[in-house]
Structure formats: structure tokens, C-alpha cells
Scaffold this motif. Sequence first.
Motif, PDB file in Angstrom:
ATOM      1  N   THR A  69       4.197   9.196   7.115  1.00  0.00           N
ATOM      2  CA  THR A  69       4.400   8.127   8.106  1.00  0.00           C
ATOM      3  C   THR A  69       5.286   8.545   9.279  1.00  0.00           C
ATOM      4  N   LEU A  82      -3.747   3.567   3.675  1.00  0.00           N
ATOM      5  CA  LEU A  82      -3.049   2.369   4.136  1.00  0.00           C
ATOM      6  C   LEU A  82      -3.990   1.169   4.131  1.00  0.00           C
ATOM      7  N   TRP A  88       3.464   8.411  12.661  1.00  0.00           N
ATOM      8  CA  TRP A  88       2.768   7.186  13.047  1.00  0.00           C
ATOM      9  C   TRP A  88       3.485   6.522  14.223  1.00  0.00           C
ATOM     10  N   THR A 109      -4.234  -1.707   0.972  1.00  0.00           N
ATOM     11  CA  THR A 109      -3.933  -3.075   1.389  1.00  0.00           C
ATOM     12  C   THR A 109      -5.049  -4.016   0.961  1.00  0.00           C
ATOM     13  N   GLY A 142      -3.320   9.253   6.979  1.00  0.00           N
ATOM     14  CA  GLY A 142      -2.770   8.201   6.130  1.00  0.00           C
ATOM     15  C   GLY A 142      -3.353   6.835   6.387  1.00  0.00           C
ATOM     16  N   PRO A 198       0.796  -1.242   0.000  1.00  0.00           N
ATOM     17  CA  PRO A 198       0.000   0.000   0.000  1.00  0.00           C
ATOM     18  C   PRO A 198       0.822   1.282   0.000  1.00  0.00           C
ATOM     19  N   PHE A 199       2.149   1.193   0.240  1.00  0.00           N
ATOM     20  CA  PHE A 199       2.931   2.412   0.456  1.00  0.00           C
ATOM     21  C   PHE A 199       3.235   3.159  -0.844  1.00  0.00           C
TER      22      PHE A 199
END
Length: 728
Positions: free
Chosen positions: A507, A571, A510, A575, A567, A495-496
Motif C-alpha cells: 500500500t 482489495l 497507493w 471487500t 494490490g 480486506p487488508f
Amino acid sequence: MPIIAPSARPPATWIRWGNSSFNERGDGVFVNPILLVVGLLGAAVPVVVHFMTRPKPQRMPLSTIRLVSDALHQRRSQDRLRDFLVLLFRSLAVAMLAIAIARPLLNSDRNHVEDDQAERVKIVLLDASQSMAAIDGAATRFDQARAAAARELQYKPGLEANLLFAAHRTDPVFQSPSANFGLLRERLSDARVSSTGFDVAIAFESVSKQFAKSRPTATRELVIVSDFQRSSWARADFKSLPEDTTVTMIPISGEKPLGNLAIEQVRLSSQPTLGKPVTMLVDIANHSDDSRKVQCRLELERINQQAEITLDPQSQSTLQIPVTWQGSGWQTGVVKLVDNNDALPADDMVPLAFGVRPEQRLAIVTEASDRAASGAYFISQVLTRSDQDDGDADELLVTVSPSTLDTPLAQAAQVWIVTDVESWDTAVVKRAVTWLKRGKSMLYVARGPSDANNLQAMKQELGSDMQPPVELIASLESGRRKDLKIQEMDSQSEPFRAFGDSLKVTTASWRFAGGLPTRTLADANVDSISATLSDRSALLYFTQVGAGQLAVLNADLSKSNVAFQAGFVPLLVETINRLSDVGGNAAGTVAGNPIVRALPSDAGTLDEIVINADGYAQDEMPQAGRILNQDGMLVWSWPTTDQTGVYRVTDASDRTLWAEAVRSDPAEQDLRTISEDVLSSRLSGGRVLEFDAAGGDTTQGDSLWVWAALAMLGCVVTELGTLIFFRS
């Protein structure tokens, strides 16, 4: 050039200059050496005749001799000069005639000077990769290469040969060298270019195996007919060939580099979903020295769009084509360059095959009692769309408990999101494993020891069908894990990849808590780990499970701050998109690579499944692998793809079970060749290489007799001019 035994001095390196050839030692050979000796002896005949026919002096009575003596002395000097020049040019004329008849070959034409009685083994390695389909002049390079190879496959006493077609793999005509030259030339005339690249290492390995099967006392010769494309031959290692092998290179390329425009790759900005707009990204390369404007057309079953782009010389750019999918299921078509006049038309079109999924149906599997303080709550908030009415929402996103996984709503989902569950009993584990084997996917959010136990139980049930890169360690440390940051991420995959250039900034804030320590397994595919945390444990990884996919997110969402970050939405969504892909990526499979695809569980019996290729008649269908039964699962296996196109696996009702697009190797698109100097010096490994022109033994190196004949005529004309001059 004469074949030199291993104990003799090594052969000279051939150097081509213009249209003539010579070697570094200046060696020369003649087709008719006896006539040369006879002719050179004949050049002495004018000298003998001159002295035998010279007039004798005569006595004459004169009253005075002073004036006569002066006149005779002057006349004698002129006659001597005249006689010397006439004699010289007459002898040279005879000598040039003898040389012309003897036919000198200063490039040591191998086909004329070989010892017909010697035991010899000749291996002709013919480049059949995609670049050989380039049009060079009036014919393709492969047509020119076949003509050059045919001249090498001529019968001679004591000679055995074999022909090897080299691309991604190397296929010999015979298992060992043979004297059946008729069949070799027949297979050569039927040969065609592959869509794959050229693997020099595999080609040289095959050549060595052929020499190993030949007679030990035979002289070995390797003839390589290729365009010597830079991208392939830059990795050549001639040391792998037997040391006593004479290597002759026949380049099939013109003096001017060929320009080429090509489609390198086709990508989608997101997974194809019915009714959702996406952007098709077409990477186009300009391998020429001119600026080019090209038109690109997308042709699908219900879509026909065209766009235009201008490319600078030796550059690459990406063309964006917006697409909205009009139907679900397997979609096939092509992306092609329109009216593109270049050297290699084969790479102007890329076939497409991919599965367009319907609206995603998701199921959240959870046992959380307090939904507002659980990971299931945060996930449901992201996946519930505001533009749906209550009826649609109930069908597309459902929440179930592990004990109700066999309900119709749960079974209709493409992806199960498992979070906040306790240890499963055997019945639940078997139900989850069966669901994955059917080709479904699962996102498992692991927050504590019970999740490690569930994943381990699934692995034991699946056996070799589940090979995760890491193992979650069930321990009480999960409660003490907190304030963990992301250490590494795979920015090239979902997913990045969806975050683009803002990945690090997004990120950085996070923080993760909960989850479990991990241990990397032996022989693990670490590339399937998408992200790791600051304590070196895996945060997110993907693994194939039967025909489905499993993703594990190693964190407690209720204790981490990521669920409150912007985000978190991409994410989670990307995914799930990666897991719910129904197959057939638009990028396709590059020719030469294997295809192994698990078919759906409802595919039917093995006898009912057929492999077809679009655009081929039934009697011309190419071999495209076979269907295998592996532990009760039907698998399409094709070890080496050869030709481009769209290939389908269908059942008895002609339903497409899987479709795959095979495209040509992008490494073959740049037609620039490697220089002979680089091959002879940097890549030869100390081995001496010979270079012959593709014309070989017909004209190249066999034109000196013409110059000798012209020199003879020049001597005759000069002799006549000398006689006329002195007579006047």
C-alpha cells in the motif's frame, strides 16, 4: 472460627500447611471445652494420690548406721527420680486423654463454634464456569465443589442463606436470603457446569445485592467455592464487597496443576464458496508441561478429514486442513481432537456452522457513458474471469443502470457495486433500501457530491437501521483532493488482512484522488472504519443496513493510481467477499455472548419459525432465545448463550434460515490456578481472607484429637518403661 461482629477485631488470615491448619494468632477452640477443664483437673489426681499414699518413715535399732545411711541416700535419690517421672507421665496421660475428648480445632472450624442464636446471613458463591468441569482425581472439580457447598448449607437457628451459581452471569436460587435449606440443597444437586467463563465483577455485584436485601443487624458471611483459575481471578476486586463481610475461600484444586489440550479457534482462509478450495485453520493450545502429539479430525456433512500436529509444552500452533466445499447453503459439523486424554474433555471439540455461498452473482450499477475512463471499467476488468465462457459471465456479472434495478438479473445478484452515478430520485433510493433490507449488500464507490447526497437519502429512508461511522460532506473540494496516502488500516480484518506481512509494502505506493471529506458522527463505531487517508478522512468503512451490509470506498478510481496497482485485485475481491458472506462464520459465537441475527425477508410468519439445537431430543431442547418482530423484520435474539452446540432457526418447511455454532470460552482452557498469597495480599484490597480446605468440617482441622490420643498412649508406655527400668 467464631463469627466476629463488625465492631470487634478483624478475623485472622488462615494459612494451610500440608494437611494441618492454624491461624496467625494461634487461636484454638474445642468442641467440648467443659470436658477439657474436667480432664485437666483430673490430671492433678495422680499428684494428690502420690502425696496421700507416700509411706511414713519407721524407726529401726541398728548397731552401726554409716553403711545403711549411704545405702538409703542412694536409694532415696533413685526413688525420687522414679517417682517424678512416673508422676509426670501419668499426669500427662490424663491431660492428653482430656484434650482428645475435648477435640481441639486449631483451624477454628466454623460449623462447630458459631453462635447458634446469632442472626447470620451466609451467601455461598459456587463457581459454575467451564473450568470446573475439569477432572481432578476421581471426580470433576464441580462435583467436589458441590459437596463442599452442601456442607455450608446446613440449617442452624438464626441463619439465612442463599446459593449463587456464578459463570458469565450469576444466578441466585432465591431473590433474597432464605431459611429454606432443603430447596437450596435440591437446586445444588441439580446444578451443572456452564460453557461460559467466570466474571468476578458480576459475581461480587450479585453478592452485594444479596447482602443489601438481608437484615441490617445480621452478621454477613461469604463463602466462595471455586478452582480460582488464574485467568478469571487475576481481575478480582474484593473492595466491592461490604466491609463487614467475613470472606471464606474454599479452593477446589489439587496440589499438582492439571494439563489440558484444547482447540482455541477455527478460522477459514477465505469466505466459503461452492467448489472453491480454502484452508481451515485450527488453533490448538497445549496447556501442559509435556510435549504432545495430537490428531485433529474435521467432520462435516460431506467432508471427513484428519491431520496431525506436535505441540511443545505451554505452546500454541495452527493446524491447516484443506477443504473444498461440495455443496452450498448451511454446512454444520465439528472439529475435534481424537483420543485426547486430558483434564478437560469439553474443549476438545468445536461445533461449526457457516453458509457456503454459490458462485457469486454481482451487478455493477453505473451511469458512466465513457466506460473506458470510468471506475466501472476498472472494476469490471477485475471481476470478469477468464475461465468462464460468455454464458456464465453474463449470469455472474451484469452491468445495469439505476433505473433498471428491478430487473431479474439485478435482483439475483448478492452484491451491487455502485460507481459513477448521479443523484438518485426517490424511487431509486427506495428500491436500493428495499434491496438492502432483504439481506443483500452494496459496495458504493463515492467520488463526488452526488454520491454524498445518495448516501444521505438512503440514511434518511432507513432511519436507525443505518448508522454509518462517518458522514460524507458534499462539497466542491472533491475535485481538489489528490495525492492522498493511506494513514491507518485495520490489518486484522478484511480486506487488508488478506495482504498479510506485505500490507505496508503493497500500500506504500497507493495514491488516491477525488472522493469527499468526512466527519465522524457522534457515538459512531469507529472500529468499522477499515482505512483512513492522510487528510484524516475515511477511505473505506462498513456498516450494517437492515439485514444487509454497506461498504463505502471514498475515492475516484479513474483519478487514483490504485486501479493500476497489483494490490487493487485483492482489495476489491476481499471487500466483496466480506459483503457477500451469507453468515455463520466458522469461528462461531463464544458461550456467554449474545446472539442477534436478522432473518431473511422470506422467513415467513412469526408463528412458523422454530429454534432447534442439534443432538437434542424434542423434550430436552434447551432454551435458545426467541424470535422477535422488529419494525417488520424477524430477528433471532438470545441475550446470553449458555451451552455449546449448533443451533438452527427453521421455518414451517424445516428450511434452515440461520445456523449458529456456540463454542466454549477459550479463556477457560488454561487450568492453572492463582495462589492464595496473591489473593490475600495483592488482590484482597486490604481485606482479610480466610482459606479452608474443600474437606471442610469433616476431617480438615479435626485430627488433633487423634494426636492427643496417641500422645496419651505414649505417656502410658513411657511410664511402664520407667517402672521396669528402675526396678531392674
